[in-house]
Design an enzyme around this catalytic site. Structure first.
Site, PDB file in Angstrom:
ATOM      1  N   CYS A 129       0.927  -1.191   0.047  1.00 50.92           N
ATOM      2  CA  CYS A 129      -0.190  -0.061  -0.016  1.00 50.92           C
ATOM      3  C   CYS A 129       0.914   1.183   0.066  1.00 50.92           C
ATOM      4  CB  CYS A 129      -1.049  -0.055   1.259  1.00 50.92           C
ATOM      5  SG  CYS A 129      -0.125  -0.098   2.840  1.00 50.92           S
ATOM      6  N   HIS A 176      -1.812   1.140   7.226  1.00 47.97           N
ATOM      7  CA  HIS A 176      -2.375   1.046   5.652  1.00 47.97           C
ATOM      8  C   HIS A 176      -2.794   2.718   4.989  1.00 47.97           C
ATOM      9  CE1 HIS A 176      -4.024  -1.151   2.387  1.00 47.97           C
ATOM     10  NE2 HIS A 176      -5.239  -0.339   2.290  1.00 47.97           N
ATOM     11  N   HIS A 188      -5.532   1.302  -3.476  1.00 47.26           N
ATOM     12  CA  HIS A 188      -4.794   0.911  -2.572  1.00 47.26           C
ATOM     13  C   HIS A 188      -4.135  -0.601  -2.644  1.00 47.26           C
ATOM     14  CE1 HIS A 188      -7.930  -1.263   0.041  1.00 47.26           C
ATOM     15  NE2 HIS A 188      -8.445  -0.812  -1.102  1.00 47.26           N
TER      16      HIS A 188
END
Length: 174
Positions: A77, A130, A146
């Site tokens: 990510c 993330h 992502h």
């Protein structure tokens, strides 16, 4: 001697302050109109840069997940955001929790294309782990690109329960 200097000093301060206030007023008027033009130009530049960054990120759609990856062979990510922004001369740290220190924190309802969304997907560790790149925000629906461990690079919606619950903050770096 000092008594004679005090009125002279006060008079000079008065003259200087009057002169600068007149100058400031005209400068303020000029700078206001200049600011509007600069802001419009900056907004257009930012928008086109955001579109270019999104286009770069979207080119990785479908790429498999690889921890630490930053290429078409594998991507994680933060590698996706690092690579996409870096391709357009915007430097970001390599890892998501460090990327979350850059730019300006913004309210979720104000996000636009090119902003970053940060998540905490591991509830046992109280740390951002993330990141996603906003590709659209229309009618309250926020879509972002992502990389996930299970599906690689893909587009998701913040309306999905998992992402909504894991969301921690949004930031604008452009």
């Amino acid at each position: 001697m000092i008594r004679k200097l005090i009125p002279l000093l006060l008079l000079s301060i008065f003259v200087i302050s009057c002169g600068s206030s007149r100058k400031t007023t005209s400068s303020r008027t000029k700078s206001k109109s200049t600011r509007v033009v600069k802001k419009t130009t900056k907004t257009k530049k930012t928008s086109s840069k955001a579109s270019a960054i999104i286009k770069t990120a979207m080119a990785y759609k479908g790429t498999r997940y690889k921890f630490g990856g930053t290429t078409r062979k594998g991507m994680d990510c933060s590698g996706l955001t690092y690579t996409a922004f870096g391709a357009h001369q915007v430097k970001l740290p390599r890892v998501s929790y460090q990327q979350a220190t850059k730019g300006k924190r913004i309210k979720l309802k104000t996000v636009k294309k090119g902003d970053l969304l940060f998540f905490q997907t591991n509830k046992n560790r109280k740390r951002i782990n993330h990141v996603g790149l906003v590709i659209s925000h229309e009618r309250g629906v926020i879509k972002f690109i992502h990389a996930t461990t299970s599906k690689g690079v893909l587009v998701s919606s913040l309306d999905e329960r998992y992402w909504k619950n894991a969301f921690t903050e949004a930031r604008r770096v452009l």
